[in-house]
Design a protein around this motif. Structure first.
Motif, PDB file in Angstrom:
ATOM      1  N   GLN A  54       0.823  -1.209   0.000  1.00 57.48           N
ATOM      2  CA  GLN A  54       0.000   0.000   0.000  1.00 57.48           C
ATOM      3  C   GLN A  54       0.860   1.263   0.000  1.00 57.48           C
ATOM      4  N   VAL A  58       2.758   5.809  -2.705  1.00 60.62           N
ATOM      5  CA  VAL A  58       3.261   6.983  -1.981  1.00 60.62           C
ATOM      6  C   VAL A  58       4.748   7.161  -2.275  1.00 60.62           C
ATOM      7  N   LEU A  85      -0.038   4.379   7.712  1.00 63.51           N
ATOM      8  CA  LEU A  85      -0.593   4.699   6.389  1.00 63.51           C
ATOM      9  C   LEU A  85      -1.296   6.051   6.385  1.00 63.51           C
ATOM     10  N   ARG A  86      -2.050   6.355   7.463  1.00 68.03           N
ATOM     11  CA  ARG A  86      -2.698   7.668   7.546  1.00 68.03           C
ATOM     12  C   ARG A  86      -1.665   8.781   7.487  1.00 68.03           C
ATOM     13  N   GLN A  89       0.139   9.098   3.986  1.00 69.00           N
ATOM     14  CA  GLN A  89      -0.737   9.572   2.908  1.00 69.00           C
ATOM     15  C   GLN A  89      -0.696  11.088   2.835  1.00 69.00           C
ATOM     16  N   GLN A  90      -0.356  11.751   3.930  1.00 69.59           N
ATOM     17  CA  GLN A  90      -0.289  13.208   3.974  1.00 69.59           C
ATOM     18  C   GLN A  90       1.047  13.731   3.451  1.00 69.59           C
TER      19      GLN A  90
END
Length: 91
Positions: A54, A58, A85-86, A89-90
């Protein structure tokens, strides 16, 4: 008016600078790619292959070493794969 020898010398210097610049750019690209691979390995070991997969989109977007370093920091600082992951993602 410049002589043929002066023009040839100038052309040679310009060519050398271009080759040098291209070499530097390739070196930077290789370094960033190696850092991406290392972070991917870290994520695989810490959070498992699913999370690492995942992360790939990124990592592909990242082109600055500082951003890769932030992702590597998150591997150590986050308690769970979801939190990691949160956070990335930023980036």
């Amino acid at each position: 008016m410049t002589t043929l020898i002066e023009r040839a010398r100038k052309w040679g210097e310009e060519r050398d600078q271009l080759w040098l610049q291209k070499g530097i750019e390739k070196g930077i690209e290789k370094g960033i790619e190696r850092e991406r691979e290392l972070v991917h390995r870290m994520v695989t070991r810490r959070f498992g292959p699913g999370t690492a997969e995942q992360l790939l989109p990124v990592l592909e977007r990242i082109s600055e070493q500082e951003d890769i370093a932030r992702v590597a920091d998150a591997v150590v600082e986050c308690e769970s794969a979801e939190e990691f992951l949160r956070r990335v993602q930023q980036t």
